[in-house]
Motif scaffolding. Sequence first.
Motif, PDB file in Angstrom:
ATOM      1  N   MET A  46      -0.498   7.441  -8.239  1.00  0.00           N
ATOM      2  CA  MET A  46      -1.357   7.384  -7.045  1.00  0.00           C
ATOM      3  C   MET A  46      -2.681   6.678  -7.349  1.00  0.00           C
ATOM      4  O   MET A  46      -3.154   5.855  -6.580  1.00  0.00           O
ATOM      5  CB  MET A  46      -1.643   8.802  -6.534  1.00  0.00           C
ATOM      6  CG  MET A  46      -0.433   9.456  -5.878  1.00  0.00           C
ATOM      7  SD  MET A  46      -0.617  11.252  -5.696  1.00  0.00           S
ATOM      8  CE  MET A  46      -2.013  11.346  -4.577  1.00  0.00           C
ATOM      9  N   GLY A  49      -2.344   3.104  -7.316  1.00  0.00           N
ATOM     10  CA  GLY A  49      -1.876   2.521  -6.056  1.00  0.00           C
ATOM     11  C   GLY A  49      -0.381   2.217  -6.045  1.00  0.00           C
ATOM     12  O   GLY A  49       0.077   1.403  -5.247  1.00  0.00           O
ATOM     13  N   GLY A  52       2.069   6.450  -2.497  1.00  0.00           N
ATOM     14  CA  GLY A  52       1.120   7.061  -1.555  1.00  0.00           C
ATOM     15  C   GLY A  52       0.588   6.041  -0.578  1.00  0.00           C
ATOM     16  O   GLY A  52       0.683   4.822  -0.815  1.00  0.00           O
ATOM     17  N   ASP A  53       0.053   6.541   0.551  1.00  0.00           N
ATOM     18  CA  ASP A  53      -0.540   5.675   1.580  1.00  0.00           C
ATOM     19  C   ASP A  53       0.381   4.518   1.962  1.00  0.00           C
ATOM     20  O   ASP A  53      -0.046   3.363   2.040  1.00  0.00           O
ATOM     21  CB  ASP A  53      -1.896   5.113   1.121  1.00  0.00           C
ATOM     22  CG  ASP A  53      -2.891   6.217   0.867  1.00  0.00           C
ATOM     23  OD1 ASP A  53      -2.801   7.254   1.555  1.00  0.00           O
ATOM     24  OD2 ASP A  53      -3.743   6.057  -0.035  1.00  0.00           O
ATOM     25  N   GLU A  54       1.653   4.830   2.152  1.00  0.00           N
ATOM     26  CA  GLU A  54       2.635   3.833   2.610  1.00  0.00           C
ATOM     27  C   GLU A  54       2.920   2.730   1.601  1.00  0.00           C
ATOM     28  O   GLU A  54       3.718   1.847   1.838  1.00  0.00           O
ATOM     29  CB  GLU A  54       2.178   3.144   3.927  1.00  0.00           C
ATOM     30  CG  GLU A  54       1.635   4.067   4.982  1.00  0.00           C
ATOM     31  CD  GLU A  54       2.722   4.691   5.839  1.00  0.00           C
ATOM     32  OE1 GLU A  54       3.449   3.936   6.469  1.00  0.00           O
ATOM     33  OE2 GLU A  54       2.824   5.937   5.843  1.00  0.00           O
ATOM     34  N   ARG A  55       2.209   2.765   0.439  1.00  0.00           N
ATOM     35  CA  ARG A  55       2.462   1.703  -0.541  1.00  0.00           C
ATOM     36  C   ARG A  55       3.463   2.193  -1.566  1.00  0.00           C
ATOM     37  O   ARG A  55       3.552   3.384  -1.827  1.00  0.00           O
ATOM     38  CB  ARG A  55       1.163   1.347  -1.279  1.00  0.00           C
ATOM     39  CG  ARG A  55       0.245   0.463  -0.484  1.00  0.00           C
ATOM     40  CD  ARG A  55      -1.039   0.254  -1.216  1.00  0.00           C
ATOM     41  NE  ARG A  55      -1.728   1.526  -1.458  1.00  0.00           N
ATOM     42  CZ  ARG A  55      -2.832   1.640  -2.160  1.00  0.00           C
ATOM     43  NH1 ARG A  55      -3.370   0.597  -2.724  1.00  0.00           N
ATOM     44  NH2 ARG A  55      -3.422   2.814  -2.312  1.00  0.00           N
ATOM     45  N   GLU A  56       4.178   1.259  -2.174  1.00  0.00           N
ATOM     46  CA  GLU A  56       5.077   1.687  -3.234  1.00  0.00           C
ATOM     47  C   GLU A  56       5.377   0.524  -4.166  1.00  0.00           C
ATOM     48  O   GLU A  56       5.734  -0.558  -3.716  1.00  0.00           O
ATOM     49  CB  GLU A  56       6.370   2.210  -2.609  1.00  0.00           C
ATOM     50  CG  GLU A  56       7.192   2.943  -3.621  1.00  0.00           C
ATOM     51  CD  GLU A  56       8.297   3.754  -2.980  1.00  0.00           C
ATOM     52  OE1 GLU A  56       7.992   4.805  -2.389  1.00  0.00           O
ATOM     53  OE2 GLU A  56       9.457   3.324  -3.096  1.00  0.00           O
ATOM     54  N   LYS A  98      -1.782  16.565  -1.609  1.00  0.00           N
ATOM     55  CA  LYS A  98      -1.576  15.105  -1.682  1.00  0.00           C
ATOM     56  C   LYS A  98      -0.588  14.756  -2.814  1.00  0.00           C
ATOM     57  O   LYS A  98       0.324  13.949  -2.634  1.00  0.00           O
ATOM     58  CB  LYS A  98      -2.946  14.450  -1.957  1.00  0.00           C
ATOM     59  CG  LYS A  98      -3.022  13.020  -1.580  1.00  0.00           C
ATOM     60  CD  LYS A  98      -3.612  12.784  -0.187  1.00  0.00           C
ATOM     61  CE  LYS A  98      -3.141  11.477   0.388  1.00  0.00           C
ATOM     62  NZ  LYS A  98      -2.118  11.520   1.388  1.00  0.00           N
ATOM     63  N   ASN A 102       3.746  13.414  -2.830  1.00  0.00           N
ATOM     64  CA  ASN A 102       4.304  12.216  -3.469  1.00  0.00           C
ATOM     65  C   ASN A 102       5.186  12.506  -4.669  1.00  0.00           C
ATOM     66  O   ASN A 102       5.876  11.614  -5.170  1.00  0.00           O
ATOM     67  CB  ASN A 102       3.163  11.287  -3.916  1.00  0.00           C
ATOM     68  CG  ASN A 102       2.451  10.667  -2.724  1.00  0.00           C
ATOM     69  OD1 ASN A 102       3.065   9.947  -1.950  1.00  0.00           O
ATOM     70  ND2 ASN A 102       1.178  10.968  -2.559  1.00  0.00           N
TER      71      ASN A 102
END
Length: 235
Positions: A46, A49, A52-56, A98, A102
């Motif tokens: 996380m 980046g 999480g937050d729609e990113r992968e 959080k 994930n």
Amino acid sequence: MEKITIAIDGYSSTGKSTIAKQLAKALGYIYVDTGAMYRAVTLFAMRNGFVGDERENIHALVKLLPKIVLRFEYNETLGYSEMLLNGENVENEIRTLKVSENVSRVAEIEEVRHMLVDMQKDMGAEKGIVMDGRDIGTVVFPDAELKIFMTASPEKRAYRRYKELLDKGEKVSYENVLKNVQNRDRIDSTREFSPLRKAEDAIEFDNSDMGLKEQFERMYNYALRIINNKKTGVI
Ligand code: DC
């Protein structure tokens, strides 16, 4: 005294770690919370980046896995070990909702599982260990002398988790915690690598309506019986 390996698996928030810690303390064994290891790798992912937050970006995470150093450090005051991620104490951060949201995604990555399972096998090489997780009795220690599979209704588990998070000052709703518990159950039990399932020789333990004292006493007795049988040569 003969030492054994104790594997405790089961759904999230069934109270595995509470019982495992007590059992390890009473027997003078090492306790390992493998969920903390998956959570620490998730936090690492996380922060970079990768999830999480729609990113992968699983590929990037896998590439950086060799850079992750996990260590447990015993905290005398708390009476249990805390998780260190590359030297930093992340014990509190890995328990947030959080990270819980994930972690199942990260725990289904084959390379992550290989890395953590190898570390876990090393930790238990000398026996005298209580390890809790999802695949301990099936994959990490298939020869463990005592295997427990803990269950409880999703509502009971969500309520326990909700209270824990509130006590820690997190602002969460019961509905969101329940959703997270159900979602994790689904991903944990259906993933391709090491899905959560009861080992054939595990004792199923439903603690929906059982207090801590009774749970501990039952498990402690299971363990003592096996240890004594080993000593006297009865399998
Ligand atoms: O026990 P826990 O809730 O802290 O575990 C966090 C997550 O890690 C859980 O959703 C599933 C995963 N996990 C796993 O896949 N295998 C393990 N041995 C331990 C945890």
